[in-house]
Design a protein around this motif. Sequence first.
Motif, short mmCIF file in Angstrom:
data_model
loop_
_atom_site.label_atom_id
_atom_site.label_comp_id
_atom_site.label_asym_id
_atom_site.label_seq_id
_atom_site.Cartn_x
_atom_site.Cartn_y
_atom_site.Cartn_z
N TYR A 103 0.82 -1.21 0.00
CA TYR A 103 0.00 0.00 0.00
C TYR A 103 0.86 1.26 0.00
O TYR A 103 1.93 1.28 0.59
CB TYR A 103 -0.91 0.04 1.24
CG TYR A 103 -1.82 -1.15 1.37
CD1 TYR A 103 -2.85 -1.37 0.46
CD2 TYR A 103 -1.65 -2.05 2.41
CE1 TYR A 103 -3.69 -2.46 0.59
CE2 TYR A 103 -2.49 -3.15 2.55
CZ TYR A 103 -3.50 -3.36 1.63
OH TYR A 103 -4.33 -4.43 1.75
N ASP A 104 0.32 2.33 -0.61
CA ASP A 104 0.99 3.63 -0.61
C ASP A 104 0.47 4.56 0.48
O ASP A 104 1.07 5.60 0.75
CB ASP A 104 0.81 4.34 -1.96
CG ASP A 104 1.55 3.63 -3.07
OD1 ASP A 104 2.65 3.08 -2.81
OD2 ASP A 104 1.04 3.61 -4.20
N SER A 105 -0.66 4.18 1.10
CA SER A 105 -1.20 5.02 2.17
C SER A 105 -1.96 4.16 3.17
O SER A 105 -2.73 3.27 2.78
CB SER A 105 -2.12 6.11 1.60
OG SER A 105 -3.19 5.53 0.91
N ILE A 106 -1.72 4.44 4.44
CA ILE A 106 -2.32 3.68 5.53
C ILE A 106 -2.80 4.67 6.58
O ILE A 106 -2.16 5.69 6.82
CB ILE A 106 -1.29 2.70 6.15
CG1 ILE A 106 -0.88 1.64 5.11
CG2 ILE A 106 -1.82 2.05 7.42
CD1 ILE A 106 0.24 0.72 5.54
N ALA A 107 -3.92 4.35 7.22
CA ALA A 107 -4.42 5.16 8.34
C ALA A 107 -4.32 4.35 9.63
O ALA A 107 -4.54 3.14 9.63
CB ALA A 107 -5.86 5.57 8.09
#
Length: 164
Positions: A103-107
Amino acid sequence: MDLYIVRHAWAAERNAARWPNDDDRPLTDEGRERFAKFVARLAAVDFAPEAIATSPLVRCVQTAEIIRKHVPGKPQIVCRDELRPGGQLESLLQWTTEQAQQYDSIAWVGHAPDVSLLAAALIGSSDANLRFAKGAVAAIRFDGPIEQAQGELRWLVTAKLLGC
């Protein structure tokens, strides 16, 4: 990689009679609606985590579900004990590094004051006084390894700031 740190949305007041175990305390109806409106506005300007790690406490899981509903791609939600109050950053960073291969973005969805402390450690200033209002979201960018003191704070925004 972009890491979003989210404080859970507005939850019911502590009430031992209703929720003997505070882990079960939910978001309020108003908190859900307000946070949904806030996330929809953020999503319109590129807030799009591809995966969400959350504290297993009900109010955080519900916050993560609202994010999932309002961002593109319907990201998977994973409960992580490291996001419970007082959790450990090192194993959370290890998990996030593994996920960054996919993934390129995680929360991350967690609690105050932990979210403030996590963000401060990631941008390299353990003394930073970053205030996370309920439902606030910060974006931290990593151009290299996901490690303490290697992130750049891109923004920190509250629902109130966006008129929600």
